[in-house]
Structure formats: structure tokens, C-alpha cells
Design an enzyme around this catalytic site. Sequence first.
Site, mmCIF file in Angstrom:
data_model
loop_
_atom_site.group_PDB
_atom_site.id
_atom_site.type_symbol
_atom_site.label_atom_id
_atom_site.label_comp_id
_atom_site.label_asym_id
_atom_site.label_seq_id
_atom_site.Cartn_x
_atom_site.Cartn_y
_atom_site.Cartn_z
ATOM 1 N N HIS A 104 -3.272 7.515 2.809
ATOM 2 C CA HIS A 104 -3.800 6.186 2.376
ATOM 3 C C HIS A 104 -5.174 6.012 2.741
ATOM 4 O O HIS A 104 -5.567 6.145 4.002
ATOM 5 C CB HIS A 104 -2.700 4.985 2.828
ATOM 6 C CG HIS A 104 -3.061 3.478 2.525
ATOM 7 N ND1 HIS A 104 -3.491 3.170 1.154
ATOM 8 C CD2 HIS A 104 -3.121 2.578 2.976
ATOM 9 C CE1 HIS A 104 -3.986 1.898 0.969
ATOM 10 N NE2 HIS A 104 -3.662 1.551 2.299
ATOM 11 N N ASN A 130 -10.005 0.287 -0.014
ATOM 12 C CA ASN A 130 -8.659 0.465 -0.018
ATOM 13 C C ASN A 130 -8.246 -0.209 -1.551
ATOM 14 O O ASN A 130 -8.391 -1.675 -1.450
ATOM 15 C CB ASN A 130 -8.186 -0.517 1.261
ATOM 16 C CG ASN A 130 -6.721 -0.481 1.210
ATOM 17 O OD1 ASN A 130 -5.798 -0.054 0.325
ATOM 18 N ND2 ASN A 130 -6.343 -1.062 2.406
ATOM 19 N N CYS A 139 0.916 -1.248 0.091
ATOM 20 C CA CYS A 139 0.135 -0.048 0.130
ATOM 21 C C CYS A 139 0.840 1.278 0.144
ATOM 22 O O CYS A 139 0.340 2.435 -0.199
ATOM 23 C CB CYS A 139 -1.010 -0.115 1.328
ATOM 24 S SG CYS A 139 -2.173 -1.356 1.012
#
Length: 334
Positions: free
Chosen positions: A256, A286, A116
Site C-alpha cells: 500500500h 495514497n 485502504c
Amino acid sequence: MEKINAVITGVGGYVPDYILTNEEISKMVDTNDEWIMTRIGVKERRILNEEGLGTSYMARKAAKQLMQKTGSNPDDIDLVVVATTTPDYHFPSTASILCDKLGLKNAFAFDLQAACSGFLYLMETAAAFIQSGRYKKIIIVGADKMSSMVNYTDRATCPIFGDGAAAVMVEPTTEDYGIMDSCLRTDGKGLPFLHMKAGGSVCPPSYFTVDNKMHYLYQEGRTVFKYAVSNMSDVTAHIAEKNNLTKDNIDWVVPHQANMRIIDAVANRLEVPIEKVLVNIQRYGNTSAATLPLCLWDFEKKLKKGDNMLFTAFGAGFTWGTVYVKWGYDGAEK
Ligand code: UT7
């Protein structure tokens, strides 16, 4: 010699059409919209559900839009780097497939794996190539088809993730704009808490690994949450202080999009109001390496030349960091 800065000159993005809602997820596992909204903050996510299409399909859509918006000639692209945890194949790289689909003849290309945090590592990598003086036009892409490794019978992970891709162009400038500073970190001790158990060289695929559901994303959410909050907050506060950035001159925080509670914690630590934080977790969930550039894609219109932006992320590895960007142009339409 004048200092060369690496500046972002355009953004392209793509999310698949299919929308997977919380209502639909509630029919697959024992959960509900209220739990997902209060504990994570995701309302819906996009899923690439057409058979035979992988991450490079979304990357190609995003990069094509980027090339159109920036009026780029394919022959002028020097380098393509794709951050992804869900490549089309183990090999060759998704970046090489992308190069072919875009008709790039003069570029070299490779994938970057930082889960990520991939887009942070991409920005730092592109900046170093640009500052070398040898490369003039670099496409960096964050792209992930998380649905390809999410277990839709596991309520602890399946509501979180979605699919998407976004690409940015990075070019040299002698003006005082661009990727100004960064602090990136890696700690391999994070392995037990977030990983895929099989499919790699330690544990190649077999009937056993398939029967035992070892090809799905595994996460110990509570531990990852704790590390994400403290590490993202610490490193963002450090970069802010080092660059004399305060709540008054930070224009945007770009975090994020893993959990709304993590985003709130980072914003609180910087004392930055939530209006200055780019958030689209409700719509996409996500999307791993794609979250940061998808925020740029969604909110590009609001961005102004000279805006001070702090990008931050946390992911498997563990990997994390913060990149300080001074935005290089006034907002454009999608
Ligand atoms: O992008 C890479 C980095 N990843 C992250 O940053 C993710 C970090 N972690 C998280 O975002 C959160 O830990 C999760 C969203 C994954 C989980 O939230 P949590 O508040 O940490 O929940 P938990 O795992 O501590 O579970 C709390 C309770 C448990 O029940 P008991 O044991 O208290 O009875 C779970 O079984 O919530 C239960 N639960 C659910 N309930 C309804 C777990 N998932 C669900 C669900 N629906 N989907």
C-alpha cells in the site's frame, strides 16, 4: 476433481489529468516539498476536479480499458466488486452504477468497504467466488476519490492523498498460478484513529456537522503509522514463511502506498531490496483502495508468468493483511 485456482488475467487503470504538486499544496497550508518528501514520499497526486464526476467515473475508465485489453465480451462478466471508501452515493452501490456504464447484462455487483485494504479483501473475495466453480469472469476494482473527503486546510492529511482507480480480471485456471494464499485481519479498535466523524447513521449530516468540519477524513497519523508498520511487516513475514518465500524467490512486494517510510520498513523486514518493491507513491500519493492495482497497472510490463508477489496493505478499521499471488502472464503494455 482438479483444483481450481483464481488467476489475474489483465489490468486496467485510470488517474485524472489534473496534477496537484507539493508546491501548490505549500500555498494552501503551512508545509513544504522537503517535509512532504522526507516524511511521506509524495511529490504529486492526481485530482478529479471536474464537477459532477465521482468514483464510478474513474472506475469505469479503468474497467473499460481492462475489458479492451482482455478482449472481454460484456455478456460474459459474472460479477463486479468495487472496493471504495468514497462511493458516488451512500446507495445504490458504485458497483451497480459501474455495471450500467459498462453495459453488463449478466452480472451481479456489490461494493466492498475495507478502506485502504480494500484490494486485498477483493482478491480474496474474487478467489473464493472463482473457486466455487460457479463464476468464470470477475472484475474487481479499487477506486477512490480521496479529494472528496480531504480537508485542504489540514496540513497533517492533505499532502498524503490522491484520486485514482484500477481494475483487474480474475478467472479460473487449473494451472498452478493465481491467488495462492492470504492472511487478512480486522480490528475494530482502530476506529478512533482513522475515520470520518459524521455523515453515517450514528451522526447524520446537519448544519452542525458541516460547520464543525466533521465530513472530512480524520487521522491520528503517528498511531496509524505505528500499527501499519508492525502489522504489515508481521503478516507479510508470516505469509512468506508459510509459503517458503525468501528474499531470493520473492520477485515483487506490492505494498500500500501510504508512506515511503512504511514501505521501506516492510521491505527491510523481508530483507527484500527496494528494486523488488513496486512504488509509485511519488506520483499518485495514497489513493486508498486503488494503490495496489495502480501498481500493477504501472508496472505490468515488468511482470513475468510465475513471479512470486506479496501484496500488503493497512487501513481504517483497522484492516490489514497480505495476499500471495503467483503472477499468471508475461507483462503487457499499458
Ligand atoms: O492509508 C491508511 C493508513 N494511513 C497511513 O498509513 C498513514 C500513517 N501515518 C503517516 O504516514 C504519518 O504519521 C504522517 C505522514 C501522517 C505524519 O508523519 P509523522 O512523521 O508521523 O508526523 P507527526 O504527525 O508526528 O508530526 C511531526 C511534526 C509535528 O510538529 P511538532 O509537533 O513536532 O512541532 C507536526 O505538526 O510535523 C508537523 N507536521 C508538518 N510539518 C510540515 C505535520 N504535518 C506537516 C506538514 N508540513 N504537512
